[in-house]
Motif scaffolding. Structure first.
Motif, mmCIF file in Angstrom:
data_model
loop_
_atom_site.group_PDB
_atom_site.id
_atom_site.type_symbol
_atom_site.label_atom_id
_atom_site.label_comp_id
_atom_site.label_asym_id
_atom_site.label_seq_id
_atom_site.Cartn_x
_atom_site.Cartn_y
_atom_site.Cartn_z
ATOM 1 N N GLY A 99 0.810 -1.215 0.000
ATOM 2 C CA GLY A 99 0.000 0.000 0.000
ATOM 3 C C GLY A 99 0.844 1.266 0.000
ATOM 4 N N ALA A 100 2.110 1.153 0.429
ATOM 5 C CA ALA A 100 3.018 2.307 0.419
ATOM 6 C C ALA A 100 3.337 2.763 -0.999
ATOM 7 C CB ALA A 100 4.308 1.952 1.160
ATOM 8 N N LEU A 101 3.043 1.933 -1.983
ATOM 9 C CA LEU A 101 3.256 2.331 -3.375
ATOM 10 C C LEU A 101 2.142 3.247 -3.880
ATOM 11 C CD1 LEU A 101 4.317 -1.149 -4.810
ATOM 12 C CD2 LEU A 101 5.808 0.758 -4.155
ATOM 13 N N VAL A 102 1.016 3.261 -3.162
ATOM 14 C CA VAL A 102 -0.138 4.050 -3.583
ATOM 15 C C VAL A 102 -0.350 5.261 -2.685
ATOM 16 C CG1 VAL A 102 -2.619 3.954 -4.020
ATOM 17 C CG2 VAL A 102 -1.204 1.975 -4.520
ATOM 18 N N THR A 103 -0.186 5.079 -1.376
ATOM 19 C CA THR A 103 -0.363 6.179 -0.430
ATOM 20 C C THR A 103 0.896 6.325 0.411
ATOM 21 O OG1 THR A 103 -1.384 4.703 1.191
ATOM 22 C CG2 THR A 103 -2.862 5.903 -0.277
ATOM 23 N N ASN A 104 1.236 7.543 0.726
ATOM 24 C CA ASN A 104 2.453 7.826 1.482
ATOM 25 C C ASN A 104 2.324 7.293 2.904
ATOM 26 O OD1 ASN A 104 4.751 8.839 2.685
ATOM 27 N ND2 ASN A 104 4.469 10.913 1.945
ATOM 28 N N PRO A 105 3.241 6.425 3.302
ATOM 29 C CA PRO A 105 3.196 5.893 4.669
ATOM 30 C C PRO A 105 3.841 6.848 5.678
ATOM 31 C CG PRO A 105 4.978 4.855 3.482
ATOM 32 C CD PRO A 105 4.279 5.768 2.508
ATOM 33 N N GLY A 106 4.138 8.074 5.253
ATOM 34 C CA GLY A 106 4.794 9.045 6.128
ATOM 35 C C GLY A 106 6.279 9.152 5.857
ATOM 36 N N ALA A 107 6.722 8.631 4.740
ATOM 37 C CA ALA A 107 8.147 8.648 4.391
ATOM 38 C C ALA A 107 8.510 9.964 3.711
ATOM 39 C CB ALA A 107 8.467 7.480 3.461
ATOM 40 N N GLN A 108 9.686 10.482 4.066
ATOM 41 C CA GLN A 108 10.189 11.684 3.401
ATOM 42 C C GLN A 108 10.642 11.315 1.995
ATOM 43 O OE1 GLN A 108 13.285 13.310 5.843
ATOM 44 N NE2 GLN A 108 11.839 14.398 7.157
ATOM 45 N N ASN A 109 10.591 12.267 1.086
ATOM 46 C CA ASN A 109 11.010 12.110 -0.311
ATOM 47 C C ASN A 109 10.120 11.145 -1.091
ATOM 48 O OD1 ASN A 109 13.168 13.853 0.201
ATOM 49 N ND2 ASN A 109 14.486 12.161 0.803
ATOM 50 N N TRP A 110 8.944 10.828 -0.572
ATOM 51 C CA TRP A 110 8.000 9.961 -1.274
ATOM 52 C C TRP A 110 7.489 10.718 -2.487
ATOM 53 C CZ3 TRP A 110 2.668 9.645 -2.404
ATOM 54 C CH2 TRP A 110 2.174 8.360 -2.695
ATOM 55 N N GLU A 111 7.641 10.162 -3.670
ATOM 56 C CA GLU A 111 7.269 10.826 -4.924
ATOM 57 C C GLU A 111 6.101 10.127 -5.609
ATOM 58 O OE1 GLU A 111 8.793 13.577 -6.395
ATOM 59 O OE2 GLU A 111 10.076 13.823 -4.643
ATOM 60 N N GLY A 112 5.341 9.373 -4.854
ATOM 61 C CA GLY A 112 4.283 8.558 -5.441
ATOM 62 C C GLY A 112 3.040 9.337 -5.778
ATOM 63 N N PRO A 113 1.997 8.663 -6.156
ATOM 64 C CA PRO A 113 1.872 7.211 -6.159
ATOM 65 C C PRO A 113 2.700 6.562 -7.264
ATOM 66 C CG PRO A 113 -0.134 8.199 -7.018
ATOM 67 C CD PRO A 113 0.754 9.313 -6.571
ATOM 68 N N TYR A 114 3.228 5.405 -6.976
ATOM 69 C CA TYR A 114 4.124 4.702 -7.890
ATOM 70 C C TYR A 114 3.372 3.777 -8.851
ATOM 71 C CZ TYR A 114 7.718 6.568 -4.897
ATOM 72 O OH TYR A 114 8.536 7.437 -4.207
ATOM 73 N N LEU A 115 2.115 3.547 -8.562
ATOM 74 C CA LEU A 115 1.259 2.760 -9.460
ATOM 75 C C LEU A 115 0.216 3.694 -10.063
ATOM 76 C CD1 LEU A 115 0.644 -0.392 -7.238
ATOM 77 C CD2 LEU A 115 2.127 -0.234 -9.229
#
Length: 142
Positions: free
Chosen positions: A78-94
């Motif tokens: 699910g972290a590929l679709v919604t940000n799990p709170g990670a910095q530098n997340w550039e998603g959604p990846y799908l």
């Protein structure tokens, strides 16, 4: 006054015998062709699952390039679709929602995995570990 009925021999339509003959022929075709076609459907689902597992693995690599790590087992795919709170997340990846396997069950994910940095797998048609044919597990480490 007497009413006369005329039967036209020109009437269009099928007789009951003709319909039964066609149904028998169709039944024979299904009986002969069906066993050869249906096993290929299972192989198609196995191939689709392998392709999806490979795609999810590539998407996880993109996540890692941005965030610096793979999603944890708790964060899951699910972290590929919604940000799990990670910095530098550039998603959604799908581009679409997270897919289920071809049998309608969610893919299993572990990080760190038993066979590498992450494990993605489907238990196949039967939904249990192991199996052969369409029941065989689809994994990213083979």
């Amino acid at each position: 006054m007497k009413i006369q009925y005329r039967y036209c021999r020109d009437r269009r339509g099928f007789t009951l015998v003709e319909l039964l003959v066609v149904m028998v022929i169709v039944g024979l075709l299904v009986a002969l062709v069906g066993p050869k076609v249906f096993p290929k459907l299972g192989k198609g689902k196995q191939a689709a699952a392998k392709a999806q597992v490979e795609l999810l693995g590539q998407t996880l690599d993109h996540f890692r390039l941005d965030v610096g790590r793979y999603p944890t087992t708790q964060e899951g795919l699910g972290a590929l679709v919604t940000n799990p709170g990670a910095q530098n997340w550039e998603g959604p990846y799908l581009k679409k929602a997270l897919p289920n396997d071809p049998w309608g069950k969610p893919y299993q994910y572990q990080s760190p995995g038993s066979h590498g940095e992450f494990d993605i797998y489907s238990y196949g048609r039967d939904g249990t570990p192991g199996g052969e044919g369409e029941d065989k597990d689809v994994v990213n480490w083979e």
